[in-house]
Design a protein around this motif. Structure first.
Motif, PDB file in Angstrom:
ATOM      1  N   LEU A 173       0.856  -1.186   0.000  1.00 19.68           N
ATOM      2  CA  LEU A 173       0.000   0.000   0.000  1.00 19.68           C
ATOM      3  C   LEU A 173       0.891   1.233   0.000  1.00 19.68           C
ATOM      4  O   LEU A 173       1.767   1.361   0.859  1.00 19.68           O
ATOM      5  CB  LEU A 173      -0.828  -0.042   1.284  1.00 19.68           C
ATOM      6  CG  LEU A 173      -2.063   0.783   1.415  1.00 19.68           C
ATOM      7  CD1 LEU A 173      -3.167   0.208   0.565  1.00 19.68           C
ATOM      8  CD2 LEU A 173      -2.496   0.780   2.869  1.00 19.68           C
ATOM      9  N   THR A 181      -4.060   5.353  -3.304  1.00 14.77           N
ATOM     10  CA  THR A 181      -5.280   6.114  -3.069  1.00 14.77           C
ATOM     11  C   THR A 181      -5.102   7.505  -3.663  1.00 14.77           C
ATOM     12  O   THR A 181      -3.981   7.948  -3.901  1.00 14.77           O
ATOM     13  CB  THR A 181      -5.606   6.230  -1.560  1.00 14.77           C
ATOM     14  OG1 THR A 181      -6.880   6.845  -1.413  1.00 14.77           O
ATOM     15  CG2 THR A 181      -4.590   7.047  -0.805  1.00 14.77           C
ATOM     16  N   ARG A 216      -8.950  10.191  -0.645  1.00  9.93           N
ATOM     17  CA  ARG A 216      -9.191   8.817  -0.176  1.00  9.93           C
ATOM     18  C   ARG A 216     -10.597   8.334  -0.525  1.00  9.93           C
ATOM     19  O   ARG A 216     -11.212   7.578   0.216  1.00  9.93           O
ATOM     20  CB  ARG A 216      -8.903   8.681   1.313  1.00  9.93           C
ATOM     21  CG  ARG A 216      -7.452   8.863   1.651  1.00  9.93           C
ATOM     22  CD  ARG A 216      -7.094   8.516   3.084  1.00  9.93           C
ATOM     23  NE  ARG A 216      -8.157   8.633   4.042  1.00  9.93           N
ATOM     24  CZ  ARG A 216      -8.414   9.699   4.787  1.00  9.93           C
ATOM     25  NH1 ARG A 216      -7.679  10.768   4.668  1.00  9.93           N
ATOM     26  NH2 ARG A 216      -9.390   9.694   5.656  1.00  9.93           N
ATOM     27  N   LEU A 256      -9.427   4.061  -5.000  1.00 12.38           N
ATOM     28  CA  LEU A 256      -8.231   3.223  -4.942  1.00 12.38           C
ATOM     29  C   LEU A 256      -7.882   2.786  -6.350  1.00 12.38           C
ATOM     30  O   LEU A 256      -8.770   2.583  -7.183  1.00 12.38           O
ATOM     31  CB  LEU A 256      -8.481   1.948  -4.133  1.00 12.38           C
ATOM     32  CG  LEU A 256      -8.637   2.035  -2.643  1.00 12.38           C
ATOM     33  CD1 LEU A 256      -8.790   0.628  -2.070  1.00 12.38           C
ATOM     34  CD2 LEU A 256      -7.477   2.726  -2.002  1.00 12.38           C
ATOM     35  N   TRP A 316      -6.425   4.993   6.484  1.00 12.59           N
ATOM     36  CA  TRP A 316      -5.280   4.892   5.574  1.00 12.59           C
ATOM     37  C   TRP A 316      -4.025   5.283   6.335  1.00 12.59           C
ATOM     38  O   TRP A 316      -4.019   6.283   7.040  1.00 12.59           O
ATOM     39  CB  TRP A 316      -5.486   5.834   4.384  1.00 12.59           C
ATOM     40  CG  TRP A 316      -4.595   5.484   3.236  1.00 12.59           C
ATOM     41  CD1 TRP A 316      -3.346   5.969   3.004  1.00 12.59           C
ATOM     42  CD2 TRP A 316      -4.881   4.581   2.194  1.00 12.59           C
ATOM     43  NE1 TRP A 316      -2.828   5.423   1.868  1.00 12.59           N
ATOM     44  CE2 TRP A 316      -3.748   4.548   1.345  1.00 12.59           C
ATOM     45  CE3 TRP A 316      -5.969   3.764   1.881  1.00 12.59           C
ATOM     46  CZ2 TRP A 316      -3.680   3.761   0.208  1.00 12.59           C
ATOM     47  CZ3 TRP A 316      -5.907   2.986   0.752  1.00 12.59           C
ATOM     48  CH2 TRP A 316      -4.771   2.985  -0.070  1.00 12.59           C
ATOM     49  N   LEU A 365     -10.542  -3.395   3.460  1.00 10.85           N
ATOM     50  CA  LEU A 365     -10.289  -2.031   2.995  1.00 10.85           C
ATOM     51  C   LEU A 365     -11.171  -1.692   1.800  1.00 10.85           C
ATOM     52  O   LEU A 365     -11.750  -0.614   1.731  1.00 10.85           O
ATOM     53  CB  LEU A 365      -8.817  -1.871   2.627  1.00 10.85           C
ATOM     54  CG  LEU A 365      -8.404  -0.560   1.969  1.00 10.85           C
ATOM     55  CD1 LEU A 365      -8.605   0.609   2.920  1.00 10.85           C
ATOM     56  CD2 LEU A 365      -6.963  -0.634   1.520  1.00 10.85           C
ATOM     57  N   GLN A 397      -6.903  -2.487   9.484  1.00 11.61           N
ATOM     58  CA  GLN A 397      -5.489  -2.678   9.804  1.00 11.61           C
ATOM     59  C   GLN A 397      -5.298  -3.669  10.952  1.00 11.61           C
ATOM     60  O   GLN A 397      -4.254  -4.275  11.074  1.00 11.61           O
ATOM     61  CB  GLN A 397      -4.833  -1.355  10.175  1.00 11.61           C
ATOM     62  CG  GLN A 397      -4.668  -0.433   9.001  1.00 11.61           C
ATOM     63  CD  GLN A 397      -4.029   0.872   9.404  1.00 11.61           C
ATOM     64  OE1 GLN A 397      -4.387   1.462  10.408  1.00 11.61           O
ATOM     65  NE2 GLN A 397      -3.099   1.331   8.599  1.00 11.61           N
TER      66      GLN A 397
END
Length: 108
Positions: free
Chosen positions: A12, A47, A51, A54, A79, A98, A106
């Motif tokens: 990411l 991103t 945001r 994606l 994020w 996500l 996360q």
């Protein structure tokens, strides 16, 4: 075809990307700024600044895939803001959470 398994390497990008660039622009971003090889089978996720979108780039052995997702409302939650390398790794399960726009992905 893209196969996501528990062994799939997913990275990411922490900083927002300019979504006007295409395949070559995203590959160059990974190679030049983030010092990653875009043709190694890793799924790279970006991103936009707000945001709300994606983009994911992946090389499948014969060419690049560039996938996009835009949320109809809200933003992608939690994020990461800072990382020393500019990238952070994800598990496939985290990416799935996500992509649905869930917060707390996360901690999975």
């Amino acid at each position: 075809m893209i196969h996501l398994t528990a062994e799939t390497q997913i990275l990411l990008a922490v900083k927002p990307a300019d979504f006007r660039c295409g395949f070559d622009g995203f590959a160059a971003l990974w190679r030049n700024q983030l010092k990653q090889e875009p043709r190694n089978g890793t799924l790279f996720v970006f991103t936009n600044r707000r945001r709300t979108m994606l983009r994911a780039l992946c090389y499948d052995g014969s060419g690049f895939w560039l996938m996009s997702k835009r949320l109809s409302k809200g933003r992608f939650q939690d994020w990461p803001r800072h990382h020393q390398d500019g990238v952070t790794s994800l598990a496939a399960k985290q990416l799935k959470s996500l992509l649905t726009g869930q917060s707390g992905w996360q901690r999975l």
